[in-house]
Design a protein around this motif. Structure first.
Motif, PDB file in Angstrom:
ATOM      1  N   VAL B 218      -2.189   4.825  13.333  1.00 14.07           N
ATOM      2  CA  VAL B 218      -1.409   3.589  13.412  1.00 14.07           C
ATOM      3  C   VAL B 218      -1.289   2.927  12.048  1.00 14.07           C
ATOM      4  O   VAL B 218      -0.241   2.483  11.641  1.00 14.07           O
ATOM      5  CB  VAL B 218      -2.059   2.610  14.409  1.00 14.07           C
ATOM      6  N   ASP B 219      -2.397   2.875  11.334  1.00  9.69           N
ATOM      7  CA  ASP B 219      -2.423   2.131  10.076  1.00  9.69           C
ATOM      8  C   ASP B 219      -3.344   2.863   9.123  1.00  9.69           C
ATOM      9  O   ASP B 219      -4.531   3.009   9.392  1.00  9.69           O
ATOM     10  CB  ASP B 219      -2.942   0.704  10.337  1.00  9.69           C
ATOM     11  N   SER B 220      -2.796   3.340   8.011  1.00 11.49           N
ATOM     12  CA  SER B 220      -3.610   4.124   7.084  1.00 11.49           C
ATOM     13  C   SER B 220      -3.787   3.421   5.752  1.00 11.49           C
ATOM     14  O   SER B 220      -4.131   4.046   4.769  1.00 11.49           O
ATOM     15  CB  SER B 220      -2.956   5.487   6.847  1.00 11.49           C
ATOM     16  N   GLU B 221      -3.532   2.142   5.714  1.00 10.39           N
ATOM     17  CA  GLU B 221      -3.650   1.439   4.432  1.00 10.39           C
ATOM     18  C   GLU B 221      -5.083   1.516   3.920  1.00 10.39           C
ATOM     19  O   GLU B 221      -6.041   1.413   4.687  1.00 10.39           O
ATOM     20  CB  GLU B 221      -3.244  -0.020   4.578  1.00 10.39           C
ATOM     21  N   GLU B 222      -5.198   1.697   2.603  1.00 11.64           N
ATOM     22  CA  GLU B 222      -6.515   1.850   2.016  1.00 11.64           C
ATOM     23  C   GLU B 222      -7.316   0.562   2.177  1.00 11.64           C
ATOM     24  O   GLU B 222      -6.832  -0.530   1.939  1.00 11.64           O
ATOM     25  CB  GLU B 222      -6.385   2.191   0.534  1.00 11.64           C
ATOM     26  N   GLY B 223      -8.538   0.716   2.576  1.00  8.93           N
ATOM     27  CA  GLY B 223      -9.404  -0.435   2.791  1.00  8.93           C
ATOM     28  C   GLY B 223     -10.298  -0.164   3.973  1.00  8.93           C
ATOM     29  O   GLY B 223     -10.404   0.973   4.440  1.00  8.93           O
ATOM     30  N   PHE B 224     -10.924  -1.202   4.458  1.00 10.19           N
ATOM     31  CA  PHE B 224     -11.791  -1.022   5.612  1.00 10.19           C
ATOM     32  C   PHE B 224     -11.355  -1.940   6.737  1.00 10.19           C
ATOM     33  O   PHE B 224     -11.269  -3.156   6.551  1.00 10.19           O
ATOM     34  CB  PHE B 224     -13.262  -1.287   5.279  1.00 10.19           C
ATOM     35  N   VAL B 225     -11.094  -1.346   7.890  1.00 10.36           N
ATOM     36  CA  VAL B 225     -10.635  -2.111   9.048  1.00 10.36           C
ATOM     37  C   VAL B 225     -11.849  -2.635   9.805  1.00 10.36           C
ATOM     38  O   VAL B 225     -12.718  -1.874  10.214  1.00 10.36           O
ATOM     39  CB  VAL B 225      -9.766  -1.231   9.964  1.00 10.36           C
TER      40      VAL B 225
END
Lengths: 332, 352
Positions: B218-225
């Motif tokens: 769904v969401d692969s943006e770099e960072g930590f969810v």
């Protein structure tokens, strides 16, 4: 004459460390903390299969058990048990590229506090389970090897205070954790703390007798028992001998060759590799009236850290100032 | 523990613009991990109401009508693990976090302990009977629509399907997933998959269909969810630490992720209202309520672990080990003597 080294076991420790070292990779990674007594509780599991564990020495266990001192199944980093709010050091020069410090110091959960550092060799190091607001650096900040970058904690999935130290590299196009011990990325295996000095000897093992208004030359030698090369020609990180107890104190015995009122000298050699001996030569000048004195010193990586662990880098010089029979001293 | 890890993408490039919806046929193709046979299921046991009473594991439930919905006040058995020696705030947090989810059926999912590597999940039924699954640590759990089973993530990040009646478990996916686990209205799971469960600092949001076990990124943006959930309009809201610093709320809209708001860079325990217009969070032991439409954050005072009402009109926070119900303006509406209070999901339709 009384001995002047504060901790007598330093030489034995130093010899032990030196003999254990082999193929020193100067100025590569060092352990990410200062306390040399911190053990490795669990290292990296190099076998991706569930319930197969391969440690840095290629020992394989086909089980799911914990193997203290070696590895546990699926572990991606290296665990070093230590009390919360212990000082954490950058393992190598680099740049801080990410951090989070909002969780409680001992807040249990999946997520914890961390600092992520990028290094010039393309690798990254991760320092995890840190204390709340425990980062001592900011994102974008350049850090030096051995620099205090964070305070440890037990945030995240932490069953006992420890530092999770992880080295990451691009393998097959993906960032993945690697084993710095197996890859021999440390200056020695299984790693050394950045700054550690072991007292060896001095030019005068007894009291230094100084005629008032004169100067004597004194030297002391330490084994570089840490992981960083000692240098005398750099700014931050330059290894020097400073006044101690209390530190950064103007000395009554400052000689004209001292770089400052509290720095007796830089290390004599331009480079002292881990396992080599560094000498510090400096003058002691007596202005004080005749009497018995004591001057304490410690080794310091300039702007980074005193070599104060267990006082292994500290020593003191008993001084006896005697009257000057040849010269009455300054007028008045 | 059996832990697999996936690699996080590197660099500081922000994948902000268009995040394609990738259909991932198996976890292995996403993670690079080997597909292996599932771990053996954890043991399950059941107790009648009488057995639960005599064994001291019975769960007492007091229902309260709050301005934002129904509140459940639980009387739980003492935690398995000692929390002495921990800061008071952490002691309260570990007690409060033991309620994992409340189903419309009246079933409750309760962790045996937080910070206990051997803690399992107790499912307490409205008639007092119980099922227990020895999960080896509980990261999170949520009841599926219909309440017949729940999905739970253990301490190793593995995802399990647990029958609500019997407690019997089967592995849905090896993960590793974090404790953020929600169901979409469609019945799909919305999960956060971490690079490593040992030190999760990079993660992605996935949808997982429990029946086919197919995953969609769904969401692969770099960072930590930190958490991901479905909003009332079926969009996915993500609360994440952004690589390089900051915490933000973003929302899927037509296949792209759109930033909704920035929170305090130390924000934790974010809790979003069902319509995605309000978010409560804690930062440095203070609780904040932020209006996402206007971008204004109001500091509501000291506290931790805010849990916002479904309609966003009020919130529960922990203060000094007690649960406090706050209005949106920060005024105190009600106080409960224990930390184990949570919102129900049944709005008066709960059983019994």
């Amino acid at each position: 004459m009384i001995g002047r080294i504060c901790i007598g076991l330093s030489f034995a420790v130093a010899v032990s460390l030196a003999s254990a070292s082999h193929a020193l990779a100067t100025d590569d990674y060092t352990l990410p903390f200062y306390d040399p007594s911190v053990p490795l509780s669990y290292g990296v599991d190099r076998d991706p299969r569930p319930c197969y564990q391969r440690d840095w020495a290629n020992v394989l266990w086909a089980d799911c058990n914990l193997h203290y001192g070696r590895v546990y199944d699926g572990h991606t980093g290296m665990d070093y048990p230590m009390p919360v709010v212990s000082s954490i050091a950058a393992s190598r020069d680099g740049t801080v590229i990410d951090l989070f410090e909002g969780f409680g110091t001992e807040q249990f959960g999946i997520n914890g506090n961390y600092v992520l550092v990028s290094h010039a060799d393309g690798r990254r190091t991760l320092y995890y389970h840190l204390a709340q607001n425990g980062a001592r650096v900011a994102v974008g900040q350049a850090v030096l090897a051995g620099q205090w970058i964070a305070d440890s904690g037990c945030s995240g999935q932490c069953y006992g205070a420890h530092l999770h130290f992880e080295m990451r590299a691009v393998v097959g196009g993906r960032w993945t954790s690697v084993d710095p011990i197996f890859e021999k990325r440390f200056t020695t295996n299984p790693g050394r703390v950045p700054f550690l000095a072991a007292y060896l000897r001095e030019s005068n093992s007894g009291s230094e007798v100084i005629m008032r208004y004169t100067t004597v030359t004194h030297w002391v030698e330490f084994l570089n028992a840490g992981g960083r090369t000692w240098r005398n020609n750099i700014g931050a990180g330059r290894v020097l001998l400073g006044t101690w107890n209390p530190p950064i104190r103007d000395s009554a015995f400052r000689a004209i060759d001292w770089p400052s009122s509290w720095v007796a000298t830089n290390v004599d050699q331009s480079g002292v590799a881990p396992g080599a001996v560094g000498r510090f030569t400096f003058g002691l000048h007596a202005e004080s009236p005749p009497g018995t004195y004591d001057e304490a010193f410690n080794v310091l990586a300039n702007s980074l850290r005193w070599f104060d662990w267990a006082r292994l880098g500290s020593f003191h010089v008993p001084i006896i100032v005697i009257a000057n029979t040849r010269w009455g001293g300054p007028a008045g | 523990m059996s832990v697999r890890h996936r690699s996080a993408p590197g660099g500081r490039t922000r994948l902000r613009a268009v995040v394609p919806i990738l259909i991932v046929t198996s976890l292995a193709s996403l993670t690079g991990a080997q597909l292996t046979s599932a771990d053996p299921p954890p043991a399950a046991t059941t107790k009648s109401a009488e057995q639960a009473r005599t064994s001291g594991t019975a769960v007492g439930v007091v229902r309260h009508a709050g301005p934002g919905g129904e509140l459940l006040e639980l009387q739980l058995p003492a935690p398995r693990t000692l929390t002495s020696g921990l800061p008071a705030t952490e002691q309260a947090r570990r007690a409060a976090a033991r309620l994992l989810d409340a189903a419309p059926s009246g079933d409750l999912a309760i962790a045996d302990g937080v910070g206990d590597p051997e803690a399992g999940v107790t499912i307490s039924h409205p008639d007092g009977s119980q099922a227990h699954v020895a999960l080896n640590g509980v990261a999170g759990a949520a009841f599926a629509p219909g309440s017949s089973w729940l999905a739970a993530v253990d301490a190793a990040g593995r995802l399990w399907r647990i029958d609500a009646l019997s407690g019997s478990a089967s592995q849905l996916a090896p993960g590793p997933f974090t404790g953020s686990i929600r169901f979409a209205a469609s019945g799909e799971l919305i999960l956060v998959q971490a690079a490593s469960i040992d030190a999760p600092f990079a993660s992605v949001v996935v949808r997982l269909a429990p029946e086919t076990r197919r995953e969609v990124l769904v969401d692969s943006e770099e960072g930590f969810v930190f958490s991901a959930s479905e909003l009332a309009d079926a969009s996915i809201a993500v609360v994440a630490h952004v690589f390089g610093g900051g915490v933000e709320v973003r929302r899927s809209a037509g296949g792209t992720m759109v930033r909704m708001a920035s929170l305090d860079p130390n924000a934790i325990d974010a809790s979003l209202s069902d319509d995605g217009t309000r978010i409560a969070y804690a930062a440095d032991s203070m609780v904040y309520l932020q209006d996402l439409r206007r971008g204004v954050a109001r500091r509501l005072g000291p506290g931790q672990m805010p849990r916002i009402a479904h309609d966003g009109s009020s919130l529960l926070v922990l203060r000094d080990g007690k649960s406090v119900l706050l209005a949106a303006d920060g005024s105190e509406l009600e106080q409960f003597p224990t930390a184990t209070v949570g919102w129900s999901r049944c709005e008066g339709r709960c059983q019994p």
